[in-house]
Scaffold this motif. Structure first.
Motif, PDB file in Angstrom:
ATOM      1  N   ALA A 244      27.919  28.394  38.950  1.00 55.43           N
ATOM      2  CA  ALA A 244      26.635  29.093  39.057  1.00 55.43           C
ATOM      3  C   ALA A 244      25.661  28.347  38.167  1.00 55.43           C
ATOM      4  N   ASP A 246      22.600  28.134  37.513  1.00 54.46           N
ATOM      5  CA  ASP A 246      21.511  28.788  36.783  1.00 54.46           C
ATOM      6  C   ASP A 246      22.021  29.428  35.497  1.00 54.46           C
ATOM      7  N   THR A 247      23.313  29.750  35.476  1.00 58.81           N
ATOM      8  CA  THR A 247      23.920  30.345  34.277  1.00 58.81           C
ATOM      9  C   THR A 247      25.228  29.639  33.956  1.00 58.81           C
ATOM     10  N   VAL A 249      28.431  27.908  32.012  1.00 55.57           N
ATOM     11  CA  VAL A 249      29.265  28.401  30.918  1.00 55.57           C
ATOM     12  C   VAL A 249      30.061  27.219  30.357  1.00 55.57           C
TER      13      VAL A 249
END
Length: 251
Positions: A244, A246-247, A249
């Motif tokens: 993802a 946009d986010t 980790v």
């Protein structure tokens, strides 16, 4: 009173004129025959040439040259060329020869051409390993960029990443395409450093890159994922998740 003498053609002049007239008449009568004879000679030459080229072994196949591969692979390709020695080159069905050579799975593309006077040339483009797929039995299958498996190896070729499906399941076509899409989308400065790829599903692809584990996800948003990945490769994180983008980790 003077008289002007009238000159009349002499006997020799009359004979000469008559001779020239006869010669011109004979020439006119001979012209059609000469033209016909010339046409027959031309037809004979054309027919003879056609017979020589198309029905004798004078310009027949005596050599089969394989270009693009060498050694055992060239010999295997040559075995597929089912053209008897001496077959006139002009009568060789090159499309049929190409079809026969394509039955060899290691051949990606092939074209056949005539090289006068007596050689048939087979131009081969071999398949190039894109990935090596490890099946549940541990066998390594070499696969090209189109997803075609064309051989087994004991060890992956240098620089070719090994792709494994998670668990004991065989690689599905969707999972295989996801792995190939990953390597196609990555720029070469990144893809050249990929050593192993794990595919859980078409939407969950993971790979190792420069000592880091990268969770890639699926094929969507690859351009954004690449930009985020480049930035995170400079960190000390061992795991980078850009599935993802946009986010992202890191761990």
């Amino acid at each position: 009173m003077s008289h002007t003498a009238t000159r009349r053609p002499g006997a020799r002049g009359l004979e000469s004129s008559a001779s020239r007239f006869r010669e011109r008449a004979l020439a006119r009568r001979r012209r059609p025959w000469l033209r016909g004879l010339a046409a027959l000679v031309v037809l004979a030459l054309v027919a003879g040439t056609g017979w020589l080229v198309g029905w004798t072994g004078a310009l027949g196949v005596h050599d089969v040259e394989v270009v693009g591969v060498s050694g055992a692979e060239a010999a295997a390709v040559r075995e597929l060329v089912d053209v008897p020695t001496g077959t006139p080159l002009v009568r060789v069905d090159t499309a049929a020869v190409e079809t026969d050579v394509r039955t060899r799975v290691t051949v990606a593309e092939v074209s056949v051409r005539r090289s006068w006077p007596r050689t048939l040339v087979v131009d081969v483009v071999p398949r190039v390993p894109a990935i090596v797929v490890k099946n549940p039995q541990g066998r390594l299958e070499v696969v090209d960029a189109t997803g075609v498996s064309f051989g087994s190896v004991d060890k992956a070729p240098t620089g070719v990443p090994v792709v494994t499906a998670t668990g004991s399941r065989a690689m599905t076509p969707e999972a295989l395409q996801a792995a190939l899409a990953l390597l196609r989308d990555l720029p070469s400065d990144l893809s050249d450093d990929v050593r192993s790829v794990t595919v859980s599903s078409a939407d969950l692809v993971t790979f190792t890159l420069r000592g880091k584990t990268v969770v890639w996800g699926g094929e969507d948003e690859s351009a954004l994922k690449i930009r985020v990945l480049r930035a995170l490769l400079t960190t000390k994180a061992k795991t980078v998740d850009v599935s993802a983008p946009d986010t992202p980790v890191t761990r």
